[in-house]
Design an enzyme around this catalytic site. Structure first.
Site, PDB file in Angstrom:
ATOM      1  N   ALA A 117     -28.187  30.155  -9.486  1.00 31.36           N
ATOM      2  CA  ALA A 117     -29.200  30.464  -8.471  1.00 31.36           C
ATOM      3  C   ALA A 117     -29.499  31.954  -8.517  1.00 31.36           C
ATOM      4  O   ALA A 117     -28.800  32.725  -9.180  1.00 31.36           O
ATOM      5  CB  ALA A 117     -28.692  30.085  -7.083  1.00 31.36           C
ATOM      6  N   LYS A 118     -30.525  32.362  -7.837  1.00 30.07           N
ATOM      7  CA  LYS A 118     -30.806  33.787  -7.655  1.00 30.07           C
ATOM      8  C   LYS A 118     -31.694  33.918  -6.433  1.00 30.07           C
ATOM      9  O   LYS A 118     -32.440  32.991  -6.091  1.00 30.07           O
ATOM     10  CB  LYS A 118     -31.533  34.365  -8.877  1.00 30.07           C
ATOM     11  CG  LYS A 118     -31.339  35.858  -9.047  1.00 30.07           C
ATOM     12  CD  LYS A 118     -29.987  36.188  -9.636  1.00 30.07           C
ATOM     13  CE  LYS A 118     -29.792  37.665  -9.811  1.00 30.07           C
ATOM     14  NZ  LYS A 118     -28.566  37.973 -10.559  1.00 30.07           N
ATOM     15  N   GLY A 119     -31.629  35.075  -5.802  1.00 27.42           N
ATOM     16  CA  GLY A 119     -32.482  35.304  -4.648  1.00 27.42           C
ATOM     17  C   GLY A 119     -33.023  36.714  -4.663  1.00 27.42           C
ATOM     18  O   GLY A 119     -32.541  37.579  -5.390  1.00 27.42           O
TER      19      GLY A 119
END
Ligand code: NAD
Length: 428
Positions: A117-119
């Site tokens: 994931a990444k944000g």
């Protein structure tokens, strides 16, 4: 949701250095090597979930501002999604998408039970007070709190987010449940459930891979000359550990420029100089070099640990190092990759070379779930085993298939993720 994905993949401005194009190109190359069927490629090209969040906060002057935040979960096939959150004015959904995909491969290469994931929040922390950063963090955490969690998705620090931001995130998430949930985030301060060894884990992991690569190509690291670009968390600790292990650190740099001394630099003296002047540049016992010159200096090991896209088709032919260890994410463009591979230079790809950080994040999560904390020696020896096993798997794949290490690392990762998806089944 599907419309959003299509928009991202079709309308991205696909320049050669667009991270999504690079990520997809690397994926396709490895998928070709695996002869992966089109259906599985579709699954793996597409993020599992994209959340776009409105992040309204009250500024210090009383006015209201609205920021945009993203959380992209690329895959959860092998476990909860894992990846950092960055605060930067240039954050885009395409970039977050690409970074989330790389996290899936990175976790799979080192065989830890996570997806990717990444944000990011589109904001400029340099123009925000600390209190405003706290309000952005707490509001963004609330907005994504339905999709994160110790068994769902575990954020971590990234560009311009630090352990304090992680502590605010953990506190906000915990307040929803009425009890402390340390395992919702990693990269926390020690006082709030962080792990010993986390702050230099990326660099130590990188050094373990450099040592294995050196053994494989018959290079002695005793007295070997090393150039490090970027003197932040990753660059400094890489230089420090390699120096302690007998290497000669001949050049280092930061955003304001670099320094070179063919007889070696003392990383601690350079750090003291950087602390007092704001930069490594101007260090008395060295000559100044540019960041571009640093990459082409005579040395055995080059560690790009600053920015992306620094090794390009324009300079790859002049790199003199025998090993390039990618401390940074994405420092080598696809064109440079081919040139370096053709020249027989060993490029330890980012998804392997800098995976020590996420590996010790995994250890932090495990410790948080168990409420049982390990000694620094235990953390580091477990890290060594993970990194050496991962290096050896990638090296063997490289040799058996006759491909470069980046493609080999992707092949291993994609195989592992594909196996998990296949055994779980496409539902319904
Ligand atoms: P950091 O902010 O601590 O340090 C970055 C360094 O790069 C600074 O010294 C900065 O001056 C330098 N820099 C900035 N612009 C530069 C330029 N144009 N030329 C040369 N140097 C420049 O960041 P960090 O945590 O050390 O991360 C560095 C890289 O490693 C990033 O690509 C990051 O994504 C990657 N990475 C970090 C970790 C981690 O655990 N910190 C884990 C995996 C990957």
């Amino acid at each position: 949701m599907d419309e959003v994905v299509e928009l991202v993949l079709n309308e991205a401005e696909l320049t050669s250095e667009n991270p999504l194009k690079v990520a997809l190109g690397q994926f396709e190359r490895a998928a070709d090597a695996l002869d992966l069927e089109e259906g599985m490629r579709k699954v793996l090209r597409t993020p599992k979930r994209i959340v776009t969040a409105q992040v309204p906060i009250r500024r210090d002057d009383g006015s209201i501002d609205v920021f945009t935040g993203y959380r992209v979960q690329h895959s959860m096939a092998r476990g909860p999604a894992k990846g950092g959150i960055r605060y930067h004015p240039d954050v885009t959904l395409e970039e977050v998408n690409a970074l989330a995909m790389w996290m899936t491969w990175k976790c799979a290469v080192v065989n830890i039970p996570y997806g990717g994931a990444k944000g990011g929040v589109v904001c400029n922390p340099k123009e925000l007070s600390r209190a405003e950063v706290e309000r952005i963090t707490r509001r963004f955490t609330l907005e994504i709190s339905d999709v994160i969690g110790p068994q769902r998705d575990i954020p971590a620090p990234d560009v311009y987010t630090d352990e304090q931001v992680m502590a605010w995130l953990m506190d906000t998430y915990s307040s929803r449940f009425g009890y402390t949930v340390p395992a919702v985030v990693t990269g926390k301060p020690l006082e709030a459930g962080g792990s010993l060894g986390r702050n230099y884990a990326t660099s130590l992991g990188c050094v373990f891979t450099i040592e294995r690569a050196a053994q494989e190509i018959g290079l002695s690291l005793k007295g070997a000359k090393v150039a490090v670009q970027g003197y932040g968390n990753v660059g400094y600790h890489c230089a420090r550990i390699l120096h302690e292990n007998g290497c000669q650190i001949v050049a280092v740099s930061d955003s304001r420029g670099g320094i070179y001394n063919a007889n070696g630099l003392d990383p601690e003296e350079v750090l003291a100089h950087k602390r007092s002047t704001g930069s490594v540049a101007g260090f008395a016992k060295a000559e100044d070099v540019t960041n571009e010159e640093l990459l082409e200096l005579p040395c055995e090991v080059l560690v790009p640990a600053g920015l992306e896209n620094v090794l390009t088709r324009s300079n790859a032919a002049r790199v003199q190092a025998r090993i390039v260890a990618e401390g940074a994410n994405g420092p080598t463009t696809p064109e440079a990759d081919d040139i370096l591979h053709d020249r027989g230079i060993t490029v330890i790809p980012d998804i392997l070379a800098n995976a020590g950080g996420v590996t010790v994040s995994y250890f932090e999560w495990v410790q948080g779930l168990q409420q049982l904390f390990w000694s620094e020696d235990e953390v580091n020896s477990r890290l060594q085993k993970v990194m050496v096993d991962a290096f050896d798997a990638v090296w063997n794949e490289t040799k058996s298939r006759g491909i470069d290490m980046r493609t080999a690392a992707h092949v291993i990762a994609i195989e592992r993720v594909t196996s998990a998806i296949t055994i779980r089944g496409i539902y319904p």
